[in-house]
Design a protein around this motif. Structure first.
Motif, PDB file in Angstrom:
ATOM      1  N   ILE A   2       0.860  -1.186   0.000  1.00 41.14           N
ATOM      2  CA  ILE A   2       0.000   0.000   0.000  1.00 41.14           C
ATOM      3  C   ILE A   2       0.895   1.234   0.000  1.00 41.14           C
ATOM      4  O   ILE A   2       1.787   1.363   0.840  1.00 41.14           O
ATOM      5  N   HIS A  31       0.234  -5.494   6.878  1.00 46.00           N
ATOM      6  CA  HIS A  31       0.334  -4.995   5.507  1.00 46.00           C
ATOM      7  C   HIS A  31       1.627  -4.204   5.317  1.00 46.00           C
ATOM      8  O   HIS A  31       2.060  -3.466   6.207  1.00 46.00           O
ATOM      9  N   SER A  65       4.826  -1.429  -7.954  1.00 46.23           N
ATOM     10  CA  SER A  65       4.703  -2.532  -7.005  1.00 46.23           C
ATOM     11  C   SER A  65       3.584  -2.325  -5.989  1.00 46.23           C
ATOM     12  O   SER A  65       3.453  -3.088  -5.036  1.00 46.23           O
ATOM     13  N   ALA A  66       2.764  -1.294  -6.193  1.00 49.31           N
ATOM     14  CA  ALA A  66       1.690  -0.983  -5.246  1.00 49.31           C
ATOM     15  C   ALA A  66       0.359  -1.558  -5.707  1.00 49.31           C
ATOM     16  O   ALA A  66      -0.039  -1.378  -6.858  1.00 49.31           O
ATOM     17  N   GLN A  67      -0.326  -2.265  -4.799  1.00 49.16           N
ATOM     18  CA  GLN A  67      -1.674  -2.751  -5.098  1.00 49.16           C
ATOM     19  C   GLN A  67      -2.719  -1.658  -4.856  1.00 49.16           C
ATOM     20  O   GLN A  67      -3.755  -1.628  -5.510  1.00 49.16           O
ATOM     21  N   GLN A  68      -2.414  -0.764  -3.910  1.00 45.59           N
ATOM     22  CA  GLN A  68      -3.321   0.331  -3.607  1.00 45.59           C
ATOM     23  C   GLN A  68      -2.524   1.593  -3.334  1.00 45.59           C
ATOM     24  O   GLN A  68      -1.401   1.535  -2.833  1.00 45.59           O
ATOM     25  N   GLN A  86      -4.138   1.415 -10.296  1.00 49.83           N
ATOM     26  CA  GLN A  86      -5.321   0.568 -10.451  1.00 49.83           C
ATOM     27  C   GLN A  86      -6.322   0.748  -9.320  1.00 49.83           C
ATOM     28  O   GLN A  86      -7.529   0.546  -9.493  1.00 49.83           O
ATOM     29  N   GLN A  87      -5.855   1.124  -8.132  1.00 54.08           N
ATOM     30  CA  GLN A  87      -6.762   1.314  -6.998  1.00 54.08           C
ATOM     31  C   GLN A  87      -6.320   2.550  -6.223  1.00 54.08           C
ATOM     32  O   GLN A  87      -5.274   2.545  -5.579  1.00 54.08           O
ATOM     33  N   ILE A 340      -9.407  -4.708   2.288  1.00 52.07           N
ATOM     34  CA  ILE A 340      -8.218  -5.572   2.292  1.00 52.07           C
ATOM     35  C   ILE A 340      -8.255  -6.478   3.517  1.00 52.07           C
ATOM     36  O   ILE A 340      -9.013  -6.253   4.450  1.00 52.07           O
TER      37      ILE A 340
END
Length: 340
Positions: A2, A31, A65-68, A86-87, A340
């Protein structure tokens, strides 16, 4: 991972404190969090420009490399929107998304996949209906919730903690001075905070003959601030909510100081509109009044004649803070908001 976008975390403001709480909460729950914060890299305009460049370069480096991505302020959204993660989520605090400011940023906010507000009141002020939004009330980490509150003083001692800034002159210091001038000398007022409005307020207190009853102590460190809460009997900050003709908004998005006071076993006097209404329950955990000196005079007069209400509402405020606004609740609400 994150990616957390923040203002300079070396500063001691409420937004910076909340950003640290979000970072620590996510890490506490397993996380991975990477913080990118703004900071000047030198003096003047060049230092600001270099700092912004460094912020964007860090964002470019970490974004793949970040999902959020969670932006802790709407003013930090632009660089992220350019890069289209993407988020993307954005935290809403208060006046920065109310009135004309909210309309200005509406387009950027509508491009976010999720909005998180510090209060339901703040969410209700948006000029559009967001697709996805959640309320995550801030937590207070200044006061140890496991520590027993100190006894409330026998005399009526008021405390206000706020920046004395001309740009934030809606905090209600003027109303308190007007009220004290009409009330018995048995009331003492401790003013914590500093800023360009302090000389004016001190001059007004002197002109009203109140300097023996009013203490301006400037900014305090955390230990001194904890002691200030322990020494008071009631917290008072009648911040006025409103949207001026030019669209400029005033008021509290949540007001974490009311929560800090509650954890110290102190009830609050606040105005009846603003984010503080998410926490303060009139008649139980504090007093919600119209933003005028007469309403404040009536409330303080009531406390002089019925001091037992100070103890009762202080205990109820602490119980509400512990039950609904603690760390466990904050952790759960944050994860639910981010899904999450």
């Amino acid at each position: 991972m994150i990616l957390l976008l923040c203002f300079d975390l070396r500063r001691r403001g409420g937004i910076e404190r909340l950003s640290l709480q979000v970072r620590d909460s996510l890490r506490r729950q397993g996380h991975r969090v990477q913080v990118i914060s703004t900071r000047r890299l030198g003096h003047g305009a060049l230092g600001r420009w270099l700092g912004r460049c460094a912020f964007v370069l860090q964002l470019l480096w970490w974004l793949p490399s970040a999902q959020q991505v969670l932006s802790m302020h709407v003013l930090l959204l632009k660089p992220a929107l350019w890069l289209k993660p993407q988020q993307l989520s954005c935290w809403l605090h208060g006046i920065e998304v109310w009135g004309a400011a909210g309309r200005k940023h509406a387009g950027d906010l509508q491009r976010c996949q999720q909005l998180i507000a510090s209060s339901q009141f703040t969410l209700n002020q948006l000029s559009f209906c967001p697709q996805k939004a959640a309320v995550v009330h801030p937590m207070a980490d200044l006061i140890d919730p496991g520590q027993k509150p100190t006894p409330i003083p026998a005399e009526l001692r008021l405390l206000t903690v706020a920046r004395l800034c001309s740009q934030e002159n809606y905090k209600g210091h003027d109303l308190i001075l007007q009220a004290l001038a009409q009330l018995p000398a048995a009331i003492h007022w401790h003013v914590v905070g500093d800023g360009d409005q302090r000389p004016q307020l001190e001059a007004e207190a002197m002109a009203l003959g109140l300097m023996s009853r009013v203490e301006f102590s400037g900014s305090l460190d955390d230990d001194e601030l904890r002691q200030a809460f322990a020494d008071c009997s009631v917290f008072v900050m009648p911040s006025r909510f409103g949207i001026e003709a030019n669209g400029v908004a005033t008021g509290e998005g949540f007001g974490i100081v009311y929560l800090e006071a509650a954890l110290a076993g102190r009830a609050s006097i606040a105005c009846d509109q603003g984010g503080q209404t998410d926490f303060i329950v009139h008649g139980d955990t504090g007093w919600l009044i119209p933003p005028n000196a007469n309403a404040l005079i009536a409330t303080l007069s009531e406390l002089l004649h019925h001091p037992q209400e100070i103890q009762r509402r202080g205990a109820l405020a602490r119980a509400r803070a512990l039950k609904h606004f603690g760390q466990e609740r904050f952790d759960q609400s944050l994860l639910q908001a981010l899904e999450i």
